[in-house]
Design a protein around this motif. Structure first.
Motif, PDB file in Angstrom:
ATOM      1  N   CYS A 388       0.834  -1.195   0.000  1.00 56.92           N
ATOM      2  CA  CYS A 388       0.000   0.000   0.000  1.00 56.92           C
ATOM      3  C   CYS A 388       0.879   1.259   0.000  1.00 56.92           C
ATOM      4  N   THR A 389       1.937   1.230   0.811  1.00 54.90           N
ATOM      5  CA  THR A 389       2.867   2.369   0.862  1.00 54.90           C
ATOM      6  C   THR A 389       3.511   2.599  -0.510  1.00 54.90           C
ATOM      7  N   VAL A 390       3.912   1.506  -1.161  1.00 55.32           N
ATOM      8  CA  VAL A 390       4.533   1.620  -2.493  1.00 55.32           C
ATOM      9  C   VAL A 390       3.539   2.269  -3.460  1.00 55.32           C
ATOM     10  N   ILE A 391       2.319   1.760  -3.470  1.00 51.08           N
ATOM     11  CA  ILE A 391       1.308   2.254  -4.413  1.00 51.08           C
ATOM     12  C   ILE A 391       1.046   3.741  -4.172  1.00 51.08           C
ATOM     13  N   GLU A 392       0.872   4.112  -2.915  1.00 50.43           N
ATOM     14  CA  GLU A 392       0.601   5.519  -2.596  1.00 50.43           C
ATOM     15  C   GLU A 392       1.770   6.417  -2.986  1.00 50.43           C
ATOM     16  N   ALA A 393       2.969   5.933  -2.750  1.00 51.06           N
ATOM     17  CA  ALA A 393       4.166   6.725  -3.085  1.00 51.06           C
ATOM     18  C   ALA A 393       4.259   6.933  -4.598  1.00 51.06           C
ATOM     19  N   VAL A 394       3.991   5.879  -5.359  1.00 49.49           N
ATOM     20  CA  VAL A 394       4.098   5.967  -6.823  1.00 49.49           C
ATOM     21  C   VAL A 394       3.036   6.933  -7.355  1.00 49.49           C
ATOM     22  N   ILE A 395       1.816   6.804  -6.851  1.00 46.09           N
ATOM     23  CA  ILE A 395       0.729   7.663  -7.348  1.00 46.09           C
ATOM     24  C   ILE A 395       1.016   9.129  -6.994  1.00 46.09           C
ATOM     25  N   ALA A 396       1.375   9.385  -5.743  1.00 43.86           N
ATOM     26  CA  ALA A 396       1.612  10.773  -5.322  1.00 43.86           C
ATOM     27  C   ALA A 396       2.775  11.383  -6.107  1.00 43.86           C
ATOM     28  N   ALA A 397       3.869  10.644  -6.238  1.00 43.71           N
ATOM     29  CA  ALA A 397       5.051  11.170  -6.931  1.00 43.71           C
ATOM     30  C   ALA A 397       4.737  11.446  -8.393  1.00 43.71           C
ATOM     31  N   THR A 398       4.056  10.507  -9.036  1.00 42.14           N
ATOM     32  CA  THR A 398       3.754  10.677 -10.462  1.00 42.14           C
ATOM     33  C   THR A 398       2.820  11.866 -10.664  1.00 42.14           C
ATOM     34  N   GLU A 399       1.787  11.948  -9.845  1.00 40.69           N
ATOM     35  CA  GLU A 399       0.825  13.030 -10.042  1.00 40.69           C
ATOM     36  C   GLU A 399       1.448  14.393  -9.757  1.00 40.69           C
ATOM     37  N   ASN A 400       2.358  14.434  -8.779  1.00 40.30           N
ATOM     38  CA  ASN A 400       3.084  15.686  -8.510  1.00 40.30           C
ATOM     39  C   ASN A 400       3.895  16.117  -9.724  1.00 40.30           C
ATOM     40  N   VAL A 401       4.643  15.209 -10.261  1.00 40.98           N
ATOM     41  CA  VAL A 401       5.520  15.552 -11.391  1.00 40.98           C
ATOM     42  C   VAL A 401       4.678  15.916 -12.621  1.00 40.98           C
ATOM     43  N   LEU A 402       3.629  15.151 -12.865  1.00 40.56           N
ATOM     44  CA  LEU A 402       2.773  15.446 -14.034  1.00 40.56           C
ATOM     45  C   LEU A 402       2.096  16.806 -13.882  1.00 40.56           C
TER      46      LEU A 402
END
Ligand SMILES: *Cc1c(COP(=O)(O)O)cnc(C)c1O
Length: 405
Positions: A388-402
């Protein structure tokens, strides 16, 4: 920090290693021989030789086939450096090939690279997903392609065509049409390095699936010798009465596996189908379910009607980002205490190959896949909370950069 892929070491492995240490015989011996038989039974290959690494195994088999100076070997631009380095060690030239959208070598691109110097093709099952072996095996058997092949050694004359030697470092346990890797090409080499699904710390195995005319038992005996300095007797045989006297048939290599390594592998193999693959697939499923809805996510293919993966690397791609943006996403994921990785930097991006004249522009799809790829943690003890931590980290990081684009 959530690590990327720590090995699955538990008391069962520690006990098995301790038993070998206490036995008084720690190098190649009875445990390695048992492990080889169990590996053969698992995949259904003709026979198995355990070696010190996949790298050593691949080089040994290229040398066995007589690949050397003046020869060419076709392999993907998108792979770990070992695949190309072993070719260079023999004196032959690695001919790099572009890959498809599944990261694997593109069979149509291979056809264009074949010359009268081509001795072997080394497909790589990237991430654990078997290559299109139907197409590759058919290609090397096409009459026009066979006609180009110039046999220069007994082994080459016996085969009568290019060798297909798969770098199956990632794909132990993967299947194609119900058959396991190890039986899909002439030769397959597996890695049991610490980060791989099945580990012996360092180690590997060569599996034979050669056409009629090759005697697998004879080949096994020859290769045991070739992997041990060309000696007529191994160290265990030399301990017996009269065993001190031996011959050296040919200047061989040193690539044998130890019983300590094999003991680890035997425990891993016993639980490979029931635990390792089940757990890895569950993590892949969880990741894919989490990302499938995101418009920016390209989730990896790891199952189809005809193929199953070994679920070795979860290779997520982010749609529409360039290399710098991908790096920024990875940086943000790291800051959230999650270790991620890139598989792989295509060889033409690395100095050793750049210096030999390979240019990234010649492999546009390899670059395109690499530039937006992020590999996520997958290991046996990765808990649902950590997933869950991995998934949340990937989503947050990607959406921030995008959002900053
Ligand atoms: C790990 C790996 C290898 C090398 O395996 P070793 O056992 O470390 O020699 C070769 N090819 C690929 C694609 C790998 O990932």
């Amino acid at each position: 920090m959530i690590p990327f892929s720590p090995p699955h070491i538990d008391q069962a492995i520690i006990d098995a290693v301790s038993e070998v240490l206490a036995s008084g015989w720690i190098s190649t011996g009875p445990v390695t021989k048992k492990f080889e038989k169990e590996l053969t039974a698992y995949t259904g290959a003709q026979t198995t030789l355990c070696v010190s690494s996949a790298t050593a195994g691949m080089e040994l088999m290229l040398r066995w086939f007589g690949v050397g100076e003046g020869d060419e070997v076709i392999l993907p631009a998108y792979t770990y450096c070992a695949t190309a380095n072993v070719v260079m060690h023999t004196g032959a030239k690695p001919v790099l090939c572009d890959v498809g959208d599944d990261f694997n070598i593109d069979p149509k691109a291979i056809a264009r690279l074949i010359t009268p110097r081509t001795k072997a093709i080394m497909p790589v099952d990237i991430g654990g997903w078997p290559c299109d072996y139907d197409a590759i095996n058919a290609l090397v058997r096409q009459p026009e392609v066979m006609a180009k092949f110039k046999a220069a050694t007994d082994e080459q004359r016996q085969l009568g065509r290019m060798l297909v030697l798969s770098d199956a470092a990632h794909s132990f346990g993967a299947t194609c049409k119900g058959r396991k890797t190890g039986t899909l090409t002439d030769l397959s080499v597996f890695s049991f390095h610490a980060v791989k699904n099945l580990t012996t710390a360092e180690g590997g195995a060569i599996m034979f699936h050669l056409p009629e005319g090759f005697d697998p038992e004879e080949l096994y005996t020859r290769l045991c010798t070739l992997a041990l300095h060309g000696q007529s007797k191994d160290a265990l045989a030399k301990t017996r009465s009269g065993g001190w006297q031996y011959d050296v048939y040919e200047p061989g290599y040193k690539a044998n596996m130890t019983d300590i390594q094999a003991a680890m592998g035997r425990v891993g193999l016993l639980r490979y189908n029931t635990e390792t693959l089940v757990q890895r697939k569950a993590i892949f499923d969880r990741y894919s379910q989490a990302f499938e809805a995101a418009p920016w996510a390209i989730t990896p293919v790891y199952g189809s009607k005809s193929k199953t993966s070994s679920y070795h690397v979860y290779m997520l791609r982010i749609k529409g980002v360039n290399e710098d943006e991908r790096n920024e996403i990875m940086h943000e994921i790291y800051q959230k205490q999650v270790a991620v990785n890139v598989h792989f930097q295509p060889l033409p991006l690395l100095t050793a190959y750049k210096n030999r004249g390979y240019r990234m522009e010649d492999y546009p799809n390899a670059y395109k896949q690499y530039a937006c790829e992020i590999s996520l943690p997958v290991f046996y003890n990765l808990t649902p909370e950590q997933q869950c931590t991995v998934i949340e980290a990937v989503i947050a990081a990607t959406e921030n950069v995008l959002a900053r684009k």
